[in-house]
Design an enzyme around this catalytic site. Structure first.
Site, PDB file in Angstrom:
ATOM      1  N   HIS A 135       0.572  -1.347  -0.238  1.00  0.00           N
ATOM      2  CA  HIS A 135      -0.337   0.593  -0.178  1.00  0.00           C
ATOM      3  C   HIS A 135       1.154   1.085   0.027  1.00  0.00           C
ATOM      4  CE1 HIS A 135      -3.454  -2.036   2.319  1.00  0.00           C
ATOM      5  NE2 HIS A 135      -3.628  -2.989   1.194  1.00  0.00           N
ATOM      6  N   LYS A 153     -18.020  -6.415   7.932  1.00  0.00           N
ATOM      7  CA  LYS A 153     -17.072  -7.620   8.205  1.00  0.00           C
ATOM      8  C   LYS A 153     -16.537  -7.088   9.879  1.00  0.00           C
ATOM      9  CE  LYS A 153     -13.526  -7.570   3.509  1.00  0.00           C
ATOM     10  NZ  LYS A 153     -13.250  -7.003   2.876  1.00  0.00           N
ATOM     11  N   ARG A 161      -1.800  -6.198  -8.129  1.00  0.00           N
ATOM     12  CA  ARG A 161      -0.816  -6.351  -8.363  1.00  0.00           C
ATOM     13  C   ARG A 161      -0.474  -7.553  -9.501  1.00  0.00           C
ATOM     14  NH1 ARG A 161      -2.977  -7.825  -2.191  1.00  0.00           N
ATOM     15  NH2 ARG A 161      -4.695  -8.006  -4.081  1.00  0.00           N
ATOM     16  N   SER A 163      -2.923  -8.084   2.512  1.00  0.00           N
ATOM     17  CA  SER A 163      -3.258  -7.391   4.240  1.00  0.00           C
ATOM     18  C   SER A 163      -3.856  -9.238   4.269  1.00  0.00           C
ATOM     19  CB  SER A 163      -4.347  -6.929   4.786  1.00  0.00           C
ATOM     20  OG  SER A 163      -3.913  -5.761   4.053  1.00  0.00           O
TER      21      SER A 163
HETATM   22  O1  PNS Z   1      -9.102  -3.390   0.260  1.00  0.00           O
HETATM   23  P1  PNS Z   1     -10.166  -3.485  -0.349  1.00  0.00           P
HETATM   24  O2  PNS Z   1     -11.017  -4.095   0.287  1.00  0.00           O
HETATM   25  O3  PNS Z   1      -9.761  -4.598  -1.832  1.00  0.00           O
HETATM   26  O4  PNS Z   1     -11.313  -1.691  -0.856  1.00  0.00           O
HETATM   27  C1  PNS Z   1     -12.318  -2.433  -1.444  1.00  0.00           C
HETATM   28  C2  PNS Z   1     -12.706  -0.343  -1.602  1.00  0.00           C
HETATM   29  C3  PNS Z   1     -12.774  -0.273  -0.264  1.00  0.00           C
HETATM   30  C4  PNS Z   1     -12.161  -0.149  -3.121  1.00  0.00           C
HETATM   31  C5  PNS Z   1     -14.262  -1.671  -2.303  1.00  0.00           C
HETATM   32  O5  PNS Z   1     -14.765  -2.109  -1.358  1.00  0.00           O
HETATM   33  C6  PNS Z   1     -15.301  -0.189  -1.546  1.00  0.00           C
HETATM   34  O6  PNS Z   1     -15.805   1.059  -2.164  1.00  0.00           O
HETATM   35  N1  PNS Z   1     -16.745   0.083  -1.306  1.00  0.00           N
HETATM   36  C7  PNS Z   1     -17.294   1.334  -1.422  1.00  0.00           C
HETATM   37  C8  PNS Z   1     -18.757   0.385  -1.911  1.00  0.00           C
HETATM   38  C9  PNS Z   1     -18.663   0.886  -2.722  1.00  0.00           C
HETATM   39  O7  PNS Z   1     -18.683   2.103  -3.540  1.00  0.00           O
HETATM   40  N2  PNS Z   1     -19.230  -0.021  -3.575  1.00  0.00           N
HETATM   41  C10 PNS Z   1     -19.564  -0.240  -5.415  1.00  0.00           C
HETATM   42  C11 PNS Z   1     -18.497  -0.888  -5.321  1.00  0.00           C
HETATM   43  S1  PNS Z   1     -18.467  -0.614  -7.412  1.00  0.00           S
END
Ligand code: PNS
Length: 164
Positions: A17, A41, A94, A132
């Site tokens: 990150h 979660k 990645r 993570s």
């Molecule tokens: O580190 P992660 O868990 O891969 O991050 C995922 C994240 C936070 C980027 C994604 O889950 C997100 O944007 N969540 C917010 C809800 C949202 O906007 N959902 C629609 C996505 S198209």
């Protein structure tokens, strides 16, 4: 003034990150590292703990490169990005395995909010297998996570194991 959101769970923040944030700093004047508050979660660290760790490890980058802020958000990412007057969302890719999910999210976010661009960045090869999830799994099973996360994070993980 170009502002980007770097969203994620950051449970915990890894060296991968940090690598993406440093690279993002070359493209943007300000990066908001935005932790998703996800009540569905069960995280290892609370949002406050994650925010505190990020602030700790980002001090160095903040002084050397662009402005980096840490925040948390709930709900739709694009709504948060618009409220923050951001131009883009930064995501790290990645491997090819990340691509499908990331592309789906990027295109859905574009449909929801066409004014926000998604920028994909590749971390250094050294971090191409760091996540993570794996860091937590290895740590909980007694493996060595040295070099995968900042020293502060490793310290907090050890403390958390002793006093959950
Ligand atoms: O580190 P992660 O868990 O891969 O991050 C995922 C994240 C936070 C980027 C994604 O889950 C997100 O944007 N969540 C917010 C809800 C949202 O906007 N959902 C629609 C996505 S198209």
């Amino acid at each position: 003034m170009r502002r980007a959101i770097f969203p994620g769970s950051f449970d915990p923040v890894t060296n991968g990150h940090l690598d993406i944030i440093e690279r993002g700093c070359k493209l943007f004047d300000e990066i908001i590292v935005a932790i998703l508050v996800n009540p569905a979660k069960q995280p290892f660290f609370t949002v406050e703990e994650r925010q505190q760790m990020l602030n700790g490890v980002l001090q160095d980058i903040n002084q050397r490169q662009c402005r980096v802020r840490v925040d948390s958000f709930q709900g739709l990412l694009v709504n948060y990005a618009v409220a923050q007057e951001a131009d883009a969302i930064v995501r790290g890719i990645r491997a090819i395995s990340d691509y499908e999910y990331e592309m789906q999210m990027a295109l859905m976010n574009r449909r929801l909010e066409p004014s926000i661009e998604t920028v994909f960045m590749m971390p250094a090869e050294t971090y191409s297998y760091v996540s993570s999830r794996l860091v937590k799994e290895i740590f909980q099973l007694g493996g060595i996570i040295d070099g995968l996360v900042p020293t502060l994070v490793e310290k907090r993980m050890k403390e958390k194991m002793m006093r959950p």
